[in-house]
Design a protein around this motif. Structure first.
Motif, PDB file in Angstrom:
ATOM      1  N   PRO A  95     -19.347  14.911  71.032  1.00  0.00           N
ATOM      2  CA  PRO A  95     -18.344  15.192  70.633  1.00  0.00           C
ATOM      3  C   PRO A  95     -18.380  13.452  70.074  1.00  0.00           C
ATOM      4  N   GLY A  96     -18.482  12.550  70.743  1.00  0.00           N
ATOM      5  CA  GLY A  96     -18.578  10.883  70.384  1.00  0.00           C
ATOM      6  C   GLY A  96     -19.300  10.651  69.245  1.00  0.00           C
ATOM      7  N   SER A 145     -11.915  -2.268  79.402  1.00  0.00           N
ATOM      8  CA  SER A 145     -13.342  -2.923  80.228  1.00  0.00           C
ATOM      9  C   SER A 145     -14.625  -2.982  79.282  1.00  0.00           C
ATOM     10  N   THR A 146     -13.888  -1.965  78.439  1.00  0.00           N
ATOM     11  CA  THR A 146     -15.365  -1.795  77.470  1.00  0.00           C
ATOM     12  C   THR A 146     -15.253  -2.638  75.860  1.00  0.00           C
ATOM     13  N   ASN A 147     -15.846  -2.992  75.509  1.00  0.00           N
ATOM     14  CA  ASN A 147     -16.454  -3.825  74.519  1.00  0.00           C
ATOM     15  C   ASN A 147     -15.491  -3.054  72.925  1.00  0.00           C
ATOM     16  N   TYR A 148     -14.824  -3.539  72.463  1.00  0.00           N
ATOM     17  CA  TYR A 148     -13.607  -3.012  71.533  1.00  0.00           C
ATOM     18  C   TYR A 148     -15.359  -3.124  70.240  1.00  0.00           C
ATOM     19  N   LYS A 176     -28.140   1.864  69.706  1.00  0.00           N
ATOM     20  CA  LYS A 176     -27.312   0.815  69.448  1.00  0.00           C
ATOM     21  C   LYS A 176     -26.833   1.102  71.340  1.00  0.00           C
ATOM     22  N   GLU A 177     -26.487   1.921  71.478  1.00  0.00           N
ATOM     23  CA  GLU A 177     -25.697   2.839  72.963  1.00  0.00           C
ATOM     24  C   GLU A 177     -27.020   3.740  73.425  1.00  0.00           C
ATOM     25  N   GLN A 178     -26.534   3.791  74.226  1.00  0.00           N
ATOM     26  CA  GLN A 178     -27.180   5.323  75.646  1.00  0.00           C
ATOM     27  C   GLN A 178     -26.068   6.688  75.412  1.00  0.00           C
ATOM     28  N   GLN A 179     -27.559   7.257  75.303  1.00  0.00           N
ATOM     29  CA  GLN A 179     -26.323   8.762  74.851  1.00  0.00           C
ATOM     30  C   GLN A 179     -26.701   9.820  75.622  1.00  0.00           C
TER      31      GLN A 179
END
Length: 338
Positions: free
Chosen positions: A315-316, A295-298, A306-309
């Motif tokens: 690790p990511g 379901s995630t954006n590839y 650009k994404e919240q953390q």
């Protein structure tokens, strides 16, 4: 990031096909958008080549293997492990076969029961080393080989994400009492990163049976290695001395799909835990991951802004930093749909 547009990923090794599937017939596979044919030579070693005959472009994977050579289904031309054409039925004198009659071959090795392929003659690093695979007290169990419609980078981050089990793995091991790990240590390595952690979990009946344990609640001591770019090794050490090692590679087929190749190693016996039972539990876990990951954006952004953390994303975050540095080192910039 779109993996097929980043040339550097061609310089890594990926498992593409189980050796067992090559015993009777050649197989096709798409790696980073490149169509391959894979077969076994007379020595039983895997060979990989571009899945096109140099004559009229027929797919060689639709042909057959003759004395270790791949034979084209269209006109019967045969090619050896180097890609050289060694037989043209329409030319009686083999010495007269032009040297231009050849196909593109790629580096290919057998390791851990799979054919691994590198699309470059200059790999950046070797196939991941797993010491336990050569130790007599461990057994290797193939688990899953299937296509997932998601990016390999998402799969790798998920493997090292210790906040998601509480919500994703509600029927397998996730504990509502432990939404974050009790311990988390991350180290940079030459091959990727190493993560050591301790996570509170629950053990349903099947898992207690596999572990020969009675406790429903326990802790997992985790020793995880991420091998750039898309292989993760997870060692789960249990209080009873059992070590269950999961090796997962998200082999990139295209920008939006990955071949998930997973096997495990365990220091127990078939009499203690049936391989089918160990696979069954891991299969439940994997299907829970698959539903969310697909379901995630590839098109995963390497820029962490650009994404919240959050804290457990460390690790990511390091993975994205390392891939960004890899691209920069080899003169590439991130390619996206934006």
């Amino acid at each position: 990031m779109l993996v097929t547009r980043q040339l550097v990923f061609k310089r890594f090794w990926y498992p593409v096909i189980p050796i067992s599937q090559l015993e009777d017939t050649p197989q096709s596979f798409v790696l980073l958008g490149e169509k391959l044919v894979v077969w076994l030579d007379l020595k039983g070693q895997p060979i990989a080549a571009r899945d096109r005959c140099c004559h009229r472009s027929a797919q060689l994977s639709k042909g057959k293997v003759t004395e270790g050579n791949i034979a084209c289904p269209y006109h019967g031309w045969e090619f050896d492990e180097t890609g050289r054409c060694v037989n043209v039925p329409q030319i009686s004198d083999k010495a007269q076969i032009p040297k231009t009659y050849k196909i593109q071959t790629y580096q290919c090795q057998e390791r851990y029961g799979y054919a691994w392929v590198c699309l470059s003659d200059d790999p950046i690093q070797d196939i991941p080393q797993i010491p336990e695979a050569s130790q007599s007290d461990y057994r290797l169990i193939p688990e899953f080989y299937e296509t997932w419609n998601c990016a390999g980078l998402r799969v790798m981050e998920n493997e090292l994400d210790l906040a998601h089990p509480t919500y994703v793995h509600t029927t397998t091991f996730g504990s509502t009492e432990h939404p974050i790990p009790d311990e988390l240590d991350i180290k940079d390595t030459e091959y990727g990163i190493k993560v050591q952690a301790k996570l509170g979990v629950v053990n349903p009946e099947l898992q207690r049976q596999n572990l020969n344990m009675e406790d429903e609640q326990t802790h997992r001591t985790l020793d995880m290695d991420w091998f750039m770019p898309f292989t993760c090794l997870l060692r789960i050490n249990y209080p009873n001395g059992l070590t269950h090692i999961v090796v997962n590679t998200a082999t990139p087929i295209s920008d939006s799909s990955s071949q998930i190749v997973q096997f495990c190693l365990r220091n127990d016996t078939e009499e203690e835990t049936k391989a089918a039972d160990a696979v069954a539990f891991d299969r439940q876990v994997t299907l829970e991951d698959k539903e969310i990951l697909e379901s995630t954006n590839y098109d995963v952004p390497l820029d962490i802004k650009k994404e919240q953390q959050m804290m457990t994303d460390k690790p990511g975050i390091l993975i994205r930093h390392k891939i960004s540095a890899l691209l920069k080192k080899h003169g590439e910039t991130e390619q996206t749909n934006e």
